[in-house]
Motif scaffolding. Structure first.
Motif, short mmCIF file in Angstrom:
data_model
loop_
_atom_site.label_atom_id
_atom_site.label_comp_id
_atom_site.label_asym_id
_atom_site.label_seq_id
_atom_site.Cartn_x
_atom_site.Cartn_y
_atom_site.Cartn_z
N UNK A 46 0.84 -1.20 0.00
CA UNK A 46 0.00 0.00 0.00
C UNK A 46 0.88 1.25 0.00
N UNK A 49 2.27 1.78 -3.37
CA UNK A 49 1.26 2.40 -4.23
C UNK A 49 1.17 3.91 -3.97
N UNK A 50 1.22 4.28 -2.69
CA UNK A 50 1.15 5.71 -2.35
C UNK A 50 2.37 6.45 -2.91
N UNK A 52 4.08 5.57 -5.54
CA UNK A 52 3.88 5.66 -6.99
C UNK A 52 2.88 6.79 -7.31
N UNK A 53 1.86 6.91 -6.45
CA UNK A 53 0.89 7.99 -6.65
C UNK A 53 1.58 9.35 -6.52
N UNK A 55 4.73 10.00 -7.21
CA UNK A 55 5.52 10.22 -8.44
C UNK A 55 4.58 10.64 -9.58
N UNK A 56 3.42 9.97 -9.64
CA UNK A 56 2.46 10.30 -10.69
C UNK A 56 2.00 11.76 -10.56
N UNK A 59 4.54 13.99 -11.99
CA UNK A 59 4.48 13.99 -13.46
C UNK A 59 3.30 14.85 -13.94
N UNK A 60 2.16 14.75 -13.22
CA UNK A 60 0.98 15.56 -13.59
C UNK A 60 1.33 17.04 -13.54
N UNK A 63 3.40 17.96 -16.49
CA UNK A 63 2.60 18.00 -17.73
C UNK A 63 1.74 19.26 -17.75
N UNK A 64 1.13 19.57 -16.61
CA UNK A 64 0.27 20.76 -16.54
C UNK A 64 1.07 22.02 -16.86
#
Lengths: 69, 354
Positions: A46, A49-50, A52-53, A55-56, A59-60, A63-64
């Motif tokens: 878990x 996953x957090x 990775x979230x 890092x995501x 990245x967002x 991109x923005x």
């Protein structure tokens, strides 16, 4: 040239990551993962996953910023 | 090859890949070192790898293109996992990686087919549920040999190769944007997906006690996912999803015992899937693969609430009711009134000149 290098680098990283993951877990299989506590492993996954979230999200944001220009 | 034929192959492949992964996982945990291996752990590891890593494969596909190669490599990995049936954890990692890569290939392709339509991602995602059902059914009723998984995966890996990669088009959102919090709609959409994952995991249907009943439920889920995109293209994304969620609220919260009422609830609830994927992609212009992966990351984060033992809490009718209503509110605020995107002619023109 730079683009080609980037492609090669990404491919290499992907392949290496796959190999590491597969061999690590395969070894774990031989050693016996049953020794690890299920609850603790789920908690670790878990947290992965957090992470990775996180890092995501980074990245967002990139991109923005890129799309806003 | 026409785009629609490509979508058909990817969608059929989605059914096969999900079915193969389900089969590999169920067979490997039952034939592997079952006395040593905690069955659920292998499945949790598989789910985590298959869903949480997708954004990064998606980002990779957005950078290098070649969604067909990524999907093809995914098929090979899933096929390879069938050779590891005696090592459940190795099979989980291999199948998970393969599944993630195939989903990104097909997901990015379906999103890039036509950025104005939500129907295509819905059609791509829908067969996955049927694949999972078939995989689980075959695992329980048929003696599985590895070649029965490897052969279809090799054929699929060859089948997706000729499908051309579609590049992300530069798009411009014509809807009103929240200038103070530009990332807020995206965050709300991802929260909706997370809640959908939680609510979808706690559904308990007492009538689902035969294979036929389970098949009917699976077909309803698939139909809902496929119809969601088509209906939203026709009626509007915000209108379709918000009305569908509001209608599904009492059905899923209080009428799970009734066959027709719960099927109607499940159908309406799943209508939102295609819209959330497309809307997330609209907000990350040019990064369809990454956007598709983000939705699966949100799904697995939601599933972890169940893994951590919160199922009974979320299964309470009033909690389900509150969560679906909250989802409807978040959808209302995250999707613009006009809810569609136009391909920016100006941007395309500028690019051509450049």
């Amino acid at each position: 040239m730079k683009r080609k290098l980037l492609k090669a680098l990404y491919s290499l990283i992907t392949v290496v990551a796959m190999l590491v993951c597969v061999t690590n877990i395969a070894s774990a299989d031989i050693v016996g993962p049953a020794e690890a506590s299920g609850g603790a492993l789920i908690l670790i996954l878990a947290l992965v996953c957090l992470a990775l979230a996180g890092i995501a999200i980074a990245i967002i944001v990139t991109i923005k910023k890129k799309n806003a220009k | 090859m026409s785009k629609k034929v490509g979508l058909f192959i990817y969608s059929l492949g989605h059914l096969l890949v999900d079915g193969a992964c389900c089969l590999v996982m169920l067979v490997s945990v039952s034939t592997g070192k079952s006395e040593l291996v905690n069955v659920s752990l292998a499945i949790v590891i598989y789910n985590t790898i298959a869903f949480a890593i997708q954004p990064f494969f998606g980002f990779l596909s957005d950078k290098i293109g070649r969604t067909n190669l990524i999907a093809s490599a995914g098929c090979i990995l899933v096929g390879g996992s069938a050779a590891l049936l005696h090592l459940p954890f190795a099979a989980a990692v291999t199948a998970g990686l393969g599944n993630a890569m195939y989903h990104i290939g097909g997901g990015a392709y379906s999103l890039n087919m036509n950025r104005k339509k939500a129907a295509y991602p819905g059609i791509f995602v829908a067969p996955g549920a049927i694949g999972l059902f078939l995989g689980a059914y075959l695992a329980n009723h048929v003696e599985i040999k590895p070649f029965l998984i490897i052969l279809p995966m090799i054929l699929l890996a060859i089948g997706v190769l000729p499908i051309p990669h579609i590049t992300c088009e530069a798009v411009n959102n014509t809807g009103k944007q929240n200038k103070a919090f530009p990332g807020l709609p995206l965050l709300l959409l991802l929260l909706v997906i997370l809640l959908r994952s939680v609510i979808g995991s706690v559904g308990d249907f007492p009538w689902k006690n035969t294979n036929t009943a389970a098949l009917i439920l699976t077909l309803t889920i698939a139909l809902g996912k496929a119809c969601g995109g088509i209906l939203s293209d026709w009626l509007g994304r915000r209108k379709t999803t918000v009305i569908a969620l509001l209608l599904s609220t009492p059905l899923l919260a209080f009428c799970e015992a009734g066959v027709l009422t719960s099927l109607a609830g499940v159908f309406l609830f799943n209508l939102t899937m295609a819209v959330t994927v497309t809307e997330v992609a609209d907000r990350l212009q040019g990064y369809s693969g990454f956007a598709f992966g983000l939705t699966t990351l949100a799904l697995i984060l939601g599933t972890y609430f169940i893994y951590m033992g919160w199922k009974d809490f979320f299964a309470q009718p009033w909690i389900t009711l509150a969560l679906i209503l909250l989802s409807a509110v978040m959808m209302f605020f995250s999707i613009p009134v006009d809810g569609y995107i136009k391909i920016s002619k100006e941007k395309s023109h500028e690019k051509k000149i450049a």
